[in-house]
Design an enzyme around this catalytic site. Structure first.
Site, PDB file in Angstrom:
ATOM      1  N   CYS A 115     169.044 -72.631  48.333  1.00 35.56           N
ATOM      2  CA  CYS A 115     170.289 -71.889  48.592  1.00 35.56           C
ATOM      3  C   CYS A 115     171.294 -72.694  49.415  1.00 35.56           C
ATOM      4  CB  CYS A 115     169.980 -70.564  49.278  1.00 35.56           C
ATOM      5  SG  CYS A 115     169.027 -69.464  48.232  1.00 35.56           S
ATOM      6  N   HIS A 252     176.850 -68.207  52.465  1.00 40.14           N
ATOM      7  CA  HIS A 252     175.926 -68.006  51.355  1.00 40.14           C
ATOM      8  C   HIS A 252     175.656 -66.513  51.234  1.00 40.14           C
ATOM      9  CE1 HIS A 252     172.564 -68.044  48.733  1.00 40.14           C
ATOM     10  NE2 HIS A 252     171.673 -67.786  49.676  1.00 40.14           N
ATOM     11  N   ASN A 282     172.231 -62.769  44.845  1.00 37.86           N
ATOM     12  CA  ASN A 282     172.045 -64.102  45.432  1.00 37.86           C
ATOM     13  C   ASN A 282     171.965 -65.110  44.289  1.00 37.86           C
ATOM     14  OD1 ASN A 282     171.131 -66.448  46.626  1.00 37.86           O
ATOM     15  ND2 ASN A 282     169.543 -65.467  47.846  1.00 37.86           N
TER      16      ASN A 282
HETATM   17  O1  UT7 Z   1     168.885 -67.092  49.895  1.00 37.03           O
HETATM   18  C1  UT7 Z   1     167.692 -67.517  50.462  1.00 37.03           C
HETATM   19  C2  UT7 Z   1     167.353 -66.782  51.656  1.00 37.03           C
HETATM   20  N1  UT7 Z   1     166.770 -65.494  51.324  1.00 37.03           N
HETATM   21  C3  UT7 Z   1     167.092 -64.463  52.066  1.00 37.03           C
HETATM   22  O2  UT7 Z   1     167.945 -64.592  52.907  1.00 37.03           O
HETATM   23  C4  UT7 Z   1     166.327 -63.196  51.920  1.00 37.03           C
HETATM   24  C5  UT7 Z   1     165.946 -62.704  53.290  1.00 37.03           C
HETATM   25  N2  UT7 Z   1     165.243 -61.441  53.305  1.00 37.03           N
HETATM   26  C6  UT7 Z   1     165.838 -60.284  52.968  1.00 37.03           C
HETATM   27  O3  UT7 Z   1     166.975 -60.241  52.573  1.00 37.03           O
HETATM   28  C7  UT7 Z   1     165.050 -59.016  53.194  1.00 37.03           C
HETATM   29  O4  UT7 Z   1     163.871 -59.301  53.924  1.00 37.03           O
HETATM   30  C8  UT7 Z   1     164.660 -58.305  51.874  1.00 37.03           C
HETATM   31  C9  UT7 Z   1     165.905 -57.700  51.241  1.00 37.03           C
HETATM   32  C10 UT7 Z   1     163.994 -59.269  50.928  1.00 37.03           C
HETATM   33  C11 UT7 Z   1     163.699 -57.157  52.177  1.00 37.03           C
HETATM   34  O5  UT7 Z   1     164.265 -56.263  53.126  1.00 37.03           O
HETATM   35  P1  UT7 Z   1     163.422 -55.802  54.391  1.00 37.03           P
HETATM   36  O6  UT7 Z   1     164.242 -54.821  55.096  1.00 37.03           O
HETATM   37  O7  UT7 Z   1     162.998 -57.039  55.134  1.00 37.03           O
HETATM   38  O8  UT7 Z   1     162.204 -55.057  53.727  1.00 37.03           O
HETATM   39  P2  UT7 Z   1     160.644 -55.428  53.796  1.00 37.03           P
HETATM   40  O9  UT7 Z   1     160.332 -56.663  53.037  1.00 37.03           O
HETATM   41  O10 UT7 Z   1     160.214 -55.369  55.220  1.00 37.03           O
HETATM   42  O11 UT7 Z   1     160.044 -54.202  53.017  1.00 37.03           O
HETATM   43  C12 UT7 Z   1     160.188 -52.847  53.494  1.00 37.03           C
HETATM   44  C13 UT7 Z   1     159.581 -51.899  52.483  1.00 37.03           C
HETATM   45  C14 UT7 Z   1     158.172 -52.313  52.053  1.00 37.03           C
HETATM   46  O12 UT7 Z   1     157.421 -51.117  51.895  1.00 37.03           O
HETATM   47  P3  UT7 Z   1     156.391 -50.640  53.046  1.00 37.03           P
HETATM   48  O13 UT7 Z   1     155.431 -51.761  53.201  1.00 37.03           O
HETATM   49  O14 UT7 Z   1     157.238 -50.418  54.267  1.00 37.03           O
HETATM   50  O15 UT7 Z   1     155.831 -49.405  52.468  1.00 37.03           O
HETATM   51  C15 UT7 Z   1     158.378 -52.942  50.704  1.00 37.03           C
HETATM   52  O16 UT7 Z   1     157.250 -52.833  49.877  1.00 37.03           O
HETATM   53  O17 UT7 Z   1     160.369 -51.891  51.283  1.00 37.03           O
HETATM   54  C16 UT7 Z   1     159.525 -52.127  50.161  1.00 37.03           C
HETATM   55  N3  UT7 Z   1     160.289 -52.823  49.137  1.00 37.03           N
HETATM   56  C17 UT7 Z   1     161.030 -52.179  48.217  1.00 37.03           C
HETATM   57  N4  UT7 Z   1     161.240 -50.879  47.984  1.00 37.03           N
HETATM   58  C18 UT7 Z   1     162.049 -50.556  46.974  1.00 37.03           C
HETATM   59  C19 UT7 Z   1     160.434 -54.171  48.965  1.00 37.03           C
HETATM   60  N5  UT7 Z   1     161.249 -54.399  47.923  1.00 37.03           N
HETATM   61  C20 UT7 Z   1     161.632 -53.200  47.454  1.00 37.03           C
HETATM   62  C21 UT7 Z   1     162.480 -52.790  46.399  1.00 37.03           C
HETATM   63  N6  UT7 Z   1     162.666 -51.475  46.198  1.00 37.03           N
HETATM   64  N7  UT7 Z   1     163.112 -53.674  45.603  1.00 37.03           N
END
Ligand code: UT7
Length: 325
Positions: A115, A252, A282
Site C-alpha cells: 500500500c 492512503h 482500499n
Molecule cells: O492498506 C493496508 C493497511 N491495512 C489497513 O490499514 C487495515 C487495518 N485494519 C482495519 O482497517 C480494521 O482492523 C478492519 C476493518 C480490518 C477490522 O475492523 P476492527 O474494528 O479492527 O474489527 P476486528 O477485526 O477487531 O473484528 C471485530 C469483529 C469480529 O467479531 P468478534 O470476534 O468480535 O465476534 C470479526 O469477526 O467483527 C467481525 N468481522 C466482521 N463482521 C462483519 C470482521 N470482518 C467482518 C465483516 N463483517 N466483514
C-alpha cells in the site's frame, strides 16, 4: 541557488466499470453494509472485468495523465509502476505500459511496497529525476487486488478494490526554497518484523502459486496511526511546515477511521482531508493517485497548493511526501 525539483505536470486515473456495493457483497459472505461502513467507511469498490489486467488499468491511467499534462508519450523517459498485483511474475507490468504507449527509450520498472507503493515510486522517480538520470516520468499505482482476495474471508474481501492512477512529473530548476513547486521532501520507512501481519500466502519462490491476501486487521490498525504520524512529523521537520500550512492531505485510503485518527492526531482540519475510500475501497498502491485525481478534477487541488501524501501497508512499509502542486 538553483536546484532540480520533480514538478507535477498532470494526473489521471482509471476505475474498472463494475461497481461492487456492500449490499451485493453481503449476499455472498457473512457481512453487512452497516458493519463495513461503520468499521471502514467503505460503501463500494470497483472490480476489474475478466481478462482486464493491471496493465490495462495502468495504461488507461497513464494516457489520462499524459492528456491532463498536455505532453506526448514520447517525452517520457522513465516509468515507475507500483503494484503488488502484476500481470505476470515477470516482465514488469511497467514494460507493458511502455510498449502500449509506443515508448522504446528510457527505462520502465515495477516497484513493490504494497500500500505504500505509490509513495515509494514517487520518491524513487524523484531521486532519478533530480540525479539527472531522466527528465520526465510517469509514476503509476495500479492494482487488481480482487485477484488475490479470498472471497470467503469476510475480514479481508470487503476491504479492497481495483484501480489505477498516474502522475506525470518533470525535473525543473527551482530556487531551492520551501516555496518551490514540486516534491519538497519524501520519507520512506519499513520494518520487516511485522511481515506476517499483512501478507500473501503464496509466491513464485515459496509455493509456486499466486496466493491470497492474509491480514491481522486489528494488529495493522494498532500500528497504522503511529507510523503515519511518524513520517508526517519527519516531513514537517524537514521543511519547517506545520499542519496549519497544509492545503490538502491526501492519505492512503485503507480505512476512514485510520485517516480520521491520523488527521486528528496531527492537527489537520477535517475539511482539508481528501477521502475516496467510501467509493474506491482500499486500492493499495493506486489509492493515492486515484484520490489526487478526484481532488484535482473537482477543483479542490490547484497549482501552488501544499499537498501532503502518506501511506502505510504490508511489510510494514510506510512513507510520506510533501509537494507543492
Ligand atoms: O492498506 C493496508 C493497511 N491495512 C489497513 O490499514 C487495515 C487495518 N485494519 C482495519 O482497517 C480494521 O482492523 C478492519 C476493518 C480490518 C477490522 O475492523 P476492527 O474494528 O479492527 O474489527 P476486528 O477485526 O477487531 O473484528 C471485530 C469483529 C469480529 O467479531 P468478534 O470476534 O468480535 O465476534 C470479526 O469477526 O467483527 C467481525 N468481522 C466482521 N463482521 C462483519 C470482521 N470482518 C467482518 C465483516 N463483517 N466483514
Amino acid at each position: 541557488m538553483s536546484v532540480l525539483r520533480s514538478v507535477v505536470l498532470g494526473c489521471g486515473a482509471y476505475l474498472p466499470e463494475r461497481v461492487l456495493g456492500n449490499a451485493e457483497l453481503a449476499s455472498t459472505v457473512d457481512t453487512s453494509d452497516e458493519w463495513i461502513v461503520q468499521r471502514t467507511g467503505i460503501r463500494q469498490r470497483h472490480i476489474a472485468a475478466v481478462g482486464e489486467l493491471t496493465s490495462d488499468l495502468a495504461i488507461h491511467a497513464a494516457r489520462a495523465a499524459l492528456a491532463n499534462a498536455g505532453v506526448d508519450a514520447q517525452s517520457i523517459d522513465l516509468i515507475v509502476l507500483a503494484t503488488s498485483t502484476p500481470d505476470q511474475t515477470f516482465p514488469a507490468t511497467a514494460v507493458s505500459v511502455q510498449a502500449a504507449l509506443g515508448i522504446h527509450h528510457g527505462a520502465a520498472f515495477d516497484l513493490q511496497a504494497v500500500c505504500t507503493g505509490f509513495v515509494y515510486a514517487l520518491a524513487t522517480a524523484d531521486s532519478l529525476l533530480r540525479a539527472g538520470n531522466a527528465k520526465r516520468a510517469l509514476v503509476i499505482g495500479a492494482e487488481t487486488f480482487s485477484r488475490i482476495l479470498d472471497w470467503t474471508d469476510r475480514g479481508t474481501c470487503v476491504l479492497f478494490g481495483d484501480g489505477a492512477g498516474a502522475l506525470v512529473i518533470e525535473a525543473q530548476p527551482q530556487k531551492g526554497t520551501r516555496e518551490d513547486r514540486g516534491l519538497l521532501t519524501t520519507h520512506l520507512r519499513s520494518d520487516g518484523r511485522h511481515k506476517t501481519k499483512l501478507y500473501v500466502d503464496g509466491g513464485p519462490s515459496s509455493t509456486g502459486t499466486v496466493g491470497h491476501l492474509r491480514m491481522e486487521g486489528r494488529a495493522v490498525f494498532k500500528h497504522a496511526v503511529a507510523m503515519i504520524t511518524d513520517v508526517i512529523d519527519a516531513a514537517f521537520k524537514a521543511t519547517g511546515y506545520t499542519a496549519n500550512d497544509i492545503t490538502w492531505f491526501v492519505p492512503h485510503q485503507a480505512n476512514k477511521r485510520i485517516i480520521d485518527d491520523s488527521a486528528h492526531k496531527l492537527g489537520i482540519a477535517p475539511e482539508k482531508v481528501v477521502i475516496t475510500v467510501d467509493k474506491h475501497g482500499n486500492t493499495s498502491a493506486a489509492s493515492i493517485p486515484l484520490a489526487l485525481n478526484v481532488a484535482v478534477k473537482d477543483g479542490r487541488i490547484k497549482r501552488g497548493d501544499l499537498v501532503l501524501l502518506e501511506a502505510m501497508g504490508g511489510g510494514f512499509t510506510w512513507g510520506s511526501a510533501l509537494l507543492r502542486w
